[in-house]
Design a protein around this motif. Structure first.
Motif, PDB file in Angstrom:
ATOM      1  N   SER A 150      -5.376  22.367  46.039  1.00  0.00           N
ATOM      2  CA  SER A 150      -5.354  23.344  44.960  1.00  0.00           C
ATOM      3  C   SER A 150      -3.911  23.508  44.499  1.00  0.00           C
ATOM      4  O   SER A 150      -2.976  23.108  45.191  1.00  0.00           O
ATOM      5  CB  SER A 150      -5.932  24.683  45.423  1.00  0.00           C
ATOM      6  OG  SER A 150      -5.123  25.251  46.423  1.00  0.00           O
ATOM      7  N   ARG A 174     -11.364  27.781  38.856  1.00  0.00           N
ATOM      8  CA  ARG A 174     -10.374  28.743  39.325  1.00  0.00           C
ATOM      9  C   ARG A 174     -10.817  29.220  40.695  1.00  0.00           C
ATOM     10  O   ARG A 174     -11.991  29.423  40.943  1.00  0.00           O
ATOM     11  CB  ARG A 174     -10.307  29.950  38.392  1.00  0.00           C
ATOM     12  CG  ARG A 174      -9.738  29.645  37.042  1.00  0.00           C
ATOM     13  CD  ARG A 174      -9.643  30.930  36.215  1.00  0.00           C
ATOM     14  NE  ARG A 174      -9.496  30.651  34.817  1.00  0.00           N
ATOM     15  CZ  ARG A 174      -8.343  30.374  34.219  1.00  0.00           C
ATOM     16  NH1 ARG A 174      -7.231  30.357  34.924  1.00  0.00           N
ATOM     17  NH2 ARG A 174      -8.286  30.111  32.929  1.00  0.00           N
ATOM     18  N   SER A 175      -9.850  29.386  41.571  1.00  0.00           N
ATOM     19  CA  SER A 175     -10.172  29.911  42.892  1.00  0.00           C
ATOM     20  C   SER A 175      -9.384  31.191  43.111  1.00  0.00           C
ATOM     21  O   SER A 175      -8.676  31.655  42.224  1.00  0.00           O
ATOM     22  CB  SER A 175      -9.844  28.870  43.972  1.00  0.00           C
ATOM     23  OG  SER A 175      -8.480  28.551  43.956  1.00  0.00           O
ATOM     24  N   ASN A 179      -5.312  30.216  41.829  1.00  0.00           N
ATOM     25  CA  ASN A 179      -5.185  28.777  42.040  1.00  0.00           C
ATOM     26  C   ASN A 179      -6.272  28.060  41.260  1.00  0.00           C
ATOM     27  O   ASN A 179      -7.284  28.650  40.886  1.00  0.00           O
ATOM     28  CB  ASN A 179      -5.310  28.419  43.520  1.00  0.00           C
ATOM     29  CG  ASN A 179      -4.060  28.758  44.293  1.00  0.00           C
ATOM     30  OD1 ASN A 179      -2.981  28.906  43.735  1.00  0.00           O
ATOM     31  ND2 ASN A 179      -4.197  28.879  45.600  1.00  0.00           N
ATOM     32  N   ASN A 181      -8.477  24.223  41.347  1.00  0.00           N
ATOM     33  CA  ASN A 181      -8.767  23.024  42.117  1.00  0.00           C
ATOM     34  C   ASN A 181      -9.896  22.272  41.431  1.00  0.00           C
ATOM     35  O   ASN A 181     -10.575  22.799  40.559  1.00  0.00           O
ATOM     36  CB  ASN A 181      -9.106  23.343  43.579  1.00  0.00           C
ATOM     37  CG  ASN A 181     -10.249  24.299  43.714  1.00  0.00           C
ATOM     38  OD1 ASN A 181     -10.086  25.484  43.465  1.00  0.00           O
ATOM     39  ND2 ASN A 181     -11.408  23.807  44.101  1.00  0.00           N
TER      40      ASN A 181
END
Length: 191
Positions: A150, A174-175, A179, A181
């Motif tokens: 990420s 989006r994480s 972040n 990934n």
């Protein structure tokens, strides 16, 4: 991982209130056996019952049921083996929906067809190949240098329209902690 931890926390709270709830956590066997965060996640929750359910390759009959006999019959044994992997099958079905049954010889060739399809979507959304390549280069270079899967969204903050397009076409997500990934590790691996 942040989302998974939060789900586990909320599940514990609901169970204290006598709610019956189960979480299904899916990942690759490789990640389950080697990812330190996943190992830690299960170690922290060892008081709960964890049942591992391996997802095996699809049988020829299952594959035929999913893609239909007309698409199944022309495939050779190697192509059937490639499509017996759920992720490869998902890619094949996505391309088929838009372009008809894609021809391929290997999993790598199928992934190339996926990327060609996604790049066409990006082009249709007015994201040029130059923009896409620069965006991916910045993202992948960061991930490679840092040894991470990420990257902080700030890496590509100058091109929010490109990021939004990559997210909307199922390439990135989006994480937690701002972040980003790839939606599937194999997308990054391929690039």
């Amino acid at each position: 991982m942040g989302v998974c931890k939060e789900l586990l926390s909320q599940t514990r709270s609901l169970r204290k209130d006598k709610k019956q709830i189960v979480i299904v956590f899916a990942c690759r066997t490789f990640d389950l056996e080697n990812d330190p965060e996943i190992k830690k996640l299960f170690a922290e929750n060892s008081e709960k019952v964890v049942v591992k359910v391996p997802v095996a390759a699809f049988s020829d009959e299952q594959l035929k049921d999913v893609i239909g006999p007309d698409a199944f019959v022309p495939l050779n044994s190697h192509q059937k083996r490639v499509l017996s992997c759920p992720h490869n099958l998902a890619i094949w079905l996505e391309i088929k929906k838009e372009e008809g049954a894609p021809s391929f010889r290997t999993a790598t060739e199928l992934m190339r067809r996926f990327w060609k399809n996604r790049r066409q979507h990006l082009h249709n959304a007015r994201i040029s190949n130059t923009q896409s390549n620069a965006f991916l280069e910045a993202l992948i270079n960061y991930m490679e240098r840092q040894g991470k899967i990420s990257a902080p969204a700030t890496i590509v903050e100058k091109t929010p329209d490109v990021l939004d397009a990559f997210i909307s076409f199922g390439i990135l997500q989006r994480s937690a902690k701002h972040n980003i990934n790839f939606c599937h590790q194999r997308y990054l691996d391929h690039l």
